[in-house]
Write a protein that holds these residues in place. Structure first.
Motif, PDB file in Angstrom:
ATOM      1  N   THR A  65       0.955  -1.314   0.060  1.00 37.99           N
ATOM      2  CA  THR A  65       0.017   0.053  -0.001  1.00 37.99           C
ATOM      3  C   THR A  65       0.807   1.161  -0.094  1.00 37.99           C
ATOM      4  N   ILE A  66       0.363   2.119  -0.396  1.00 40.97           N
ATOM      5  CA  ILE A  66       1.083   3.613  -0.443  1.00 40.97           C
ATOM      6  C   ILE A  66       1.413   3.934   1.052  1.00 40.97           C
ATOM      7  N   ASN A  77       5.078   5.571   6.159  1.00 41.36           N
ATOM      8  CA  ASN A  77       5.046   5.277   4.666  1.00 41.36           C
ATOM      9  C   ASN A  77       5.357   3.580   4.343  1.00 41.36           C
ATOM     10  N   ALA A  80       5.523   4.755  -0.257  1.00 48.22           N
ATOM     11  CA  ALA A  80       5.713   6.067  -0.441  1.00 48.22           C
ATOM     12  C   ALA A  80       7.160   6.536   0.311  1.00 48.22           C
ATOM     13  N   TYR A  83       4.729  12.387   1.337  1.00 49.89           N
ATOM     14  CA  TYR A  83       3.401  12.830   0.520  1.00 49.89           C
ATOM     15  C   TYR A  83       3.138  14.220   1.217  1.00 49.89           C
ATOM     16  N   VAL A  94       2.231  12.235  -4.005  1.00 46.74           N
ATOM     17  CA  VAL A  94       2.865  11.153  -3.376  1.00 46.74           C
ATOM     18  C   VAL A  94       4.280  10.829  -4.145  1.00 46.74           C
ATOM     19  N   ILE A  96       7.045   7.954  -4.581  1.00 47.60           N
ATOM     20  CA  ILE A  96       7.240   6.616  -4.022  1.00 47.60           C
ATOM     21  C   ILE A  96       8.662   5.927  -4.275  1.00 47.60           C
ATOM     22  N   ILE A 113       0.188   2.428  -9.711  1.00 47.67           N
ATOM     23  CA  ILE A 113      -0.726   3.228  -8.836  1.00 47.67           C
ATOM     24  C   ILE A 113      -2.068   3.848  -9.477  1.00 47.67           C
ATOM     25  N   LEU A 158      -5.372   5.473   1.135  1.00 48.43           N
ATOM     26  CA  LEU A 158      -3.798   5.384   0.689  1.00 48.43           C
ATOM     27  C   LEU A 158      -3.430   4.073   1.564  1.00 48.43           C
TER      28      LEU A 158
END
Length: 530
Positions: A65-66, A77, A80, A83, A94, A96, A113, A158
């Protein structure tokens, strides 16, 4: 019969494969063993596709997941690296990591994404992305979300939505998922077992365990398998918790997996667009709702029905960061409940033991999903308790199909509990009156609506939390028992597991409602104790 035979074969096969004896001794646990066998939850009906809801109640396991929540429920995070949110709350940008690969070796980049969120938005699933105007890949490692209006809870989307690969997503993705999470899919024998292996491409801490077999067993079969030494972890119900199992210990995990009574809030007279009656003459009276909240003995329910494995519940979100502790009330007080009813004009005019007010008797139906023993026991216990104060509750078990048609005019024992405060918004905002299972009682309070709207529109999470708390109780108004009392929350369940001695499964965060696998959320931390 066929299923029992298959399960027996699976258990025997697992025993043979892992070299387990019928009764493992703690001292014989092989701390070099890198395989586990577990029976921790029911089989997901919809498979393992995050775009239709997989992973919403815990770990997606196969996907990343982000963002995610750590063991203290703080947002951190995952994919990510950072963000940012624009000052008006409409644009979320965001960045990554650049070292992420899916389990098939292909890189995960911003277009994946974008594909995931656009697919989710089109799926019309339980994942509500109606607030998202658009999602764009600014470059291979930067994604920009534009919202139609500010929504503080977007951060939870997110944190809960696993990313799927654009190049490997098809109609059978939910049956054979590819992801960038700590484990990769190997085999799913529906109704029997799921086999996963550690993802060699995983960018995070490498799991100690290389292979996990999830067995789909009934409560009785899971306990029997634990007794036989087949399982390393088994989810169990409270009625089995007092039984000792050699080589295993009981783990009780706090949860916000709650049970409570939803009261129809309005008087009868209207119908839904499908023709189902709305409202209830008795539960629409605030004195009835407050008296029931006051007389119920929540601790006795925990001790008597959950065998002590739970805690009293006062809201839908007890112990979560957005919970207001001031919502805790003094309960198990029959005399105070009687005063409330008397002040509300309820009296026993004909001495039949049931209060009345004008031509209305203090009597109503309470429905629970048939086959759910815990909700049945809670219903019966509450009905028995309120007799003391002159209220008669008629308890009935119904199918979910029946509940869908009767939940607008009858009290229902529901269960909720999420890591996302938007659940609170959906249950209590007048905007969701009669929408799905949300505000089926048609609760409405303009002050509460105002707080809920400010909470969800806030661009600052700390400020949002203050509004969530005020919606529960601001000292004068709120949707909890101190205020309008449209629900009587009863208990939060403990999630119970038998865990192999010497097996360390790390620090568990509070579990949500039991539709997922929150236990495996920190699976990278698992290992044997030396």
């Amino acid at each position: 019969m066929f299923k029992k035979v298959v399960i027996s074969i699976l258990i025997c096969s697992t025993l043979a494969f892992s070299g387990c004896s019928g009764n493992k001794e703690t001292s014989k646990v092989d701390v070099k063993r890198t395989e586990l066998t577990m029976a921790i939850s029911s089989e997901p009906d919809g498979g393992f596709d995050p775009t239709t809801g997989w992973g919403r109640y815990g770990s997606p396991l196969f996907q990343s997941t982000i963002l995610k929540r750590d063991s203290d429920m703080k947002i951190v995070n995952d994919l990510a690296t950072e963000y940012t949110v624009s000052s008006d709350g409409l644009v979320w940008t965001v960045k990554i990591r650049k070292d992420i690969k899916f389990s098939d070796g292909k890189p995960l980049t911003a277009p994946d994404i974008v594909f995931t969120y656009e697919t989710t938005a089109k799926s019309s699933s339980v994942v509500d992305l109606s607030v998202m105007e658009k999602v764009e890949a600014i470059d291979n490692y930067t994604v920009r979300f534009t919202l139609k209006n500010p929504q503080s809870t977007f951060v939870n989307i997110l944190a809960n939505t696993g990313i799927v690969p654009k190049h490997a997503y098809g109609k059978d993705y939910s049956q054979k998922p590819v992801g960038s999470g700590p484990f990769k899919f190997v085999q799913w024998d529906k109704g029997q077992q799921l086999i996963v292996e550690a993802n060699p491409e995983y960018y995070g801490d490498k799991p100690f365990f290389k292979k996990i077999t999830f067995l789909y067993l009934s409560e009785e079969a899971a306990f029997a398998a634990a007794q036989s030494g087949t399982l390393d972890i088994a989810a169990i119900v409270p009625s089995y918790a007092s039984n000792k199992v050699s080589g295993m210990h009981l783990l009780a995990v706090d949860s916000v997996d709650n049970r409570g009574i939803m009261f129809p809030y309005v008087k009868p007279g209207k119908k839904t667009k499908d023709g189902y009656p709305i409202g209830n003459e008795v539960t629409s009276d605030i004195f009835i709702r407050k008296a029931i909240n006051t007389v119920v003995d929540r601790k006795a329910l925990v001790d008597g029905i959950l065998n002590g494995y739970g805690s009293p519940a006062y809201t839908v979100c007890d112990k979560m960061p957005w919970w207001n502790p001031e919502t805790v009330i003094e309960d198990a007080d029959s005399e105070e409940a009687k005063k409330i009813l008397s002040n509300g004009g309820w009296k026993d005019s004909d001495n039949d033991g049931i209060l009345d007010k004008g031509n209305i008797k203090a009597e109503f139906k309470l429905i629970y999903p048939s086959g759910d023993q815990t909700r049945q026991s809670l219903s019966i216990a509450v009905a028995d308790k309120v007799k003391d104060i002159g209220i008669k509750i008629n308890v009935e078990g119904k199918s979910w199909d029946d509940i869908k048609t009767q939940m607008y005019s009858n009290a229902i024992v529901f269960g909720w509990g999420s890591h996302d405060p938007i659940e609170m918004y959906n249950l209590y905002n007048s905007k969701y009156m009669g929408v799905d299972y949300f505000n089926s009682g048609h609760y409405s309070n303009s002050t509460v609506d105002g707080y809920l709207n400010k909470a969800i529109e806030s661009t600052d999470e700390t400020q949002a939390i203050e509004y969530w708390k005020k919606a529960q109780w601001d000292g004068k108004a709120g949707f909890t028992a101190k205020g309008d009392a449209p629900w009587a929350w009863l208990v939060n369940l403990h999630h119970l597991y038998l865990v192999r001695d010497n097996l360390n499964i790390g620090k568990q965060k509070i579990h949500p409602h039991g539709h997922g696998w929150p236990l495996t959320d920190n699976i990278e931390d698992w290992g044997w104790k030396e």
